[in-house]
Design an enzyme around this catalytic site. Structure first.
Site, PDB file in Angstrom:
ATOM      1  N   GLY A   9       0.807  -1.216   0.000  1.00  0.00           N
ATOM      2  CA  GLY A   9       0.000   0.000   0.000  1.00  0.00           C
ATOM      3  C   GLY A   9       0.836   1.261   0.000  1.00  0.00           C
ATOM      4  N   ASN A  87       1.038  -2.828   5.454  1.00  0.00           N
ATOM      5  CA  ASN A  87       0.324  -1.577   5.673  1.00  0.00           C
ATOM      6  C   ASN A  87      -0.999  -1.502   4.925  1.00  0.00           C
ATOM      7  OD1 ASN A  87       0.021   1.545   5.939  1.00  0.00           O
ATOM      8  ND2 ASN A  87       0.172   1.185   3.745  1.00  0.00           N
ATOM      9  N   SER A 140      -4.582  -0.514  14.163  1.00  0.00           N
ATOM     10  CA  SER A 140      -5.242   0.770  14.434  1.00  0.00           C
ATOM     11  C   SER A 140      -5.608   0.819  15.908  1.00  0.00           C
ATOM     12  CB  SER A 140      -6.503   0.916  13.579  1.00  0.00           C
ATOM     13  OG  SER A 140      -7.310   1.991  14.052  1.00  0.00           O
ATOM     14  N   TYR A 153     -14.399  -3.129  11.193  1.00  0.00           N
ATOM     15  CA  TYR A 153     -13.032  -2.601  11.107  1.00  0.00           C
ATOM     16  C   TYR A 153     -12.263  -2.850  12.404  1.00  0.00           C
ATOM     17  CZ  TYR A 153      -9.256   0.807  10.463  1.00  0.00           C
ATOM     18  OH  TYR A 153      -8.029   1.422  10.364  1.00  0.00           O
ATOM     19  N   ALA A 156     -11.368  -6.511  12.846  1.00  0.00           N
ATOM     20  CA  ALA A 156     -10.270  -6.924  11.970  1.00  0.00           C
ATOM     21  C   ALA A 156      -8.927  -6.451  12.513  1.00  0.00           C
ATOM     22  CB  ALA A 156     -10.496  -6.387  10.558  1.00  0.00           C
ATOM     23  N   LYS A 157      -8.873  -5.213  13.002  1.00  0.00           N
ATOM     24  CA  LYS A 157      -7.616  -4.670  13.512  1.00  0.00           C
ATOM     25  C   LYS A 157      -7.202  -5.334  14.822  1.00  0.00           C
ATOM     26  CE  LYS A 157      -6.656  -1.795  10.188  1.00  0.00           C
ATOM     27  NZ  LYS A 157      -5.479  -2.052   9.317  1.00  0.00           N
TER      28      LYS A 157
END
Length: 257
Positions: A9, A87, A140, A153, A156-157
């Protein structure tokens, strides 16, 4: 032989900053991109101007075929990797009661599954080549903090960070370290992309963070340089939070910020 770092990324935001900082620390760079080809090209130009090598590969890490194709090509052309920085990711949200399978899959196939299997392939190559490498996964502060519309989200993090602890335990015998960085609000735009609306949000939200600003991709890149280096040689299985203290205030005192 110079060291080589893969940064996924690289076309924008944090990945852009990481690639530049790692190159500045003496690493040759291999970058991947999905939709930000122009930005990845800018990174490549800057890194080559610094006297370092930089190769780019298109790769959508939400697709196993892309991951396998990337590592096949990379292995044939380079043969070894010293640092892998996972990333690449996406941010999508919806209220829990309105979450769809499509949004959930978009987030988890990239942020969680893609990170997992990129790390697996990278670790396999490190073991095969006898490289005592480093894998850095970008998570995150959502992994701990609670914000609206973030059930997919944040889950997942959180998975990325927990995965990192287990992978660090299993890979330690090969001399491979695994660490996680959990950024908070980070400036992902620059120049003409900084619209008045974005600037206003940065000012209002930033004022509520104890350090009173957003982080920068360059700062995350600096943390990667440190964690990849010998001075961090005793750090593995850890998560570094880089959010300006955003998780620190409790509810009664939050208004004071």
């Amino acid at each position: 032989m110079g060291k080589l770092a893969i940064v996924t990324g690289t076309g924008r935001g944090i990945g852009y900053g990481i690639a530049i900082r790692m190159a500045g620390a003496g690493y040759d760079i291999v970058g991947t991109y999905r939709s930000s080809a122009a930005g990845a090209g800018e990174v490549q130009e800057k890194i080559r101007a610094m006297g370092r090598k930089c190769d780019l590969y298109p790769c959508d890490i939400s697709k196993m075929g892309d991951i396998e194709s990337f590592w096949k090509s990379f292995g044939e052309e380079h043969g070894r990797v010293d640092v892998l920085i996972n990333n690449a990711g996406v941010t999508r949200g919806a209220p829990f009661l309105e979450m769809t399978e499509e949004i959930w899959d978009t987030v988890n196939l990239t942020d969680w599954k893609g990170t997992y299997f990129m790390a697996q392939h990278g670790a396999r190559l490190m073991v095969k080549a006898g490289v005592k490498g480093v894998i850095i996964n970008i998570s995150s502060n959502h992994m701990t903090g609670c914000w609206p519309n973030s059930t997919a989200y944040s889950g997942a993090k959180a998975a990325v960070s927990k995965f990192g602890t287990n992978a660090a335990m299993e890979l330690a015998k090969y001399g491979i370290r695994v660490v996680t960085i959990a950024p908070g609000y980070t400036i992902n735009r620059s120049g003409g992309e900084m619209t008045p609306e974005i600037k206003e949000r940065m000012a209002t939200t930033g004022s509520k963070i104890p350090i009173h600003r957003f982080g920068t991709p360059d700062e995350v890149g600096g943390a990667c340089v440190f964690l990849a280096g010998d001075d961090a040689g005793y750090i593995t299985g850890a998560t570094l939070f880089m959010d300006g203290g955003a998780l620190l205030p409790n509810l009664p005192s939050f208004r004071e910020w």
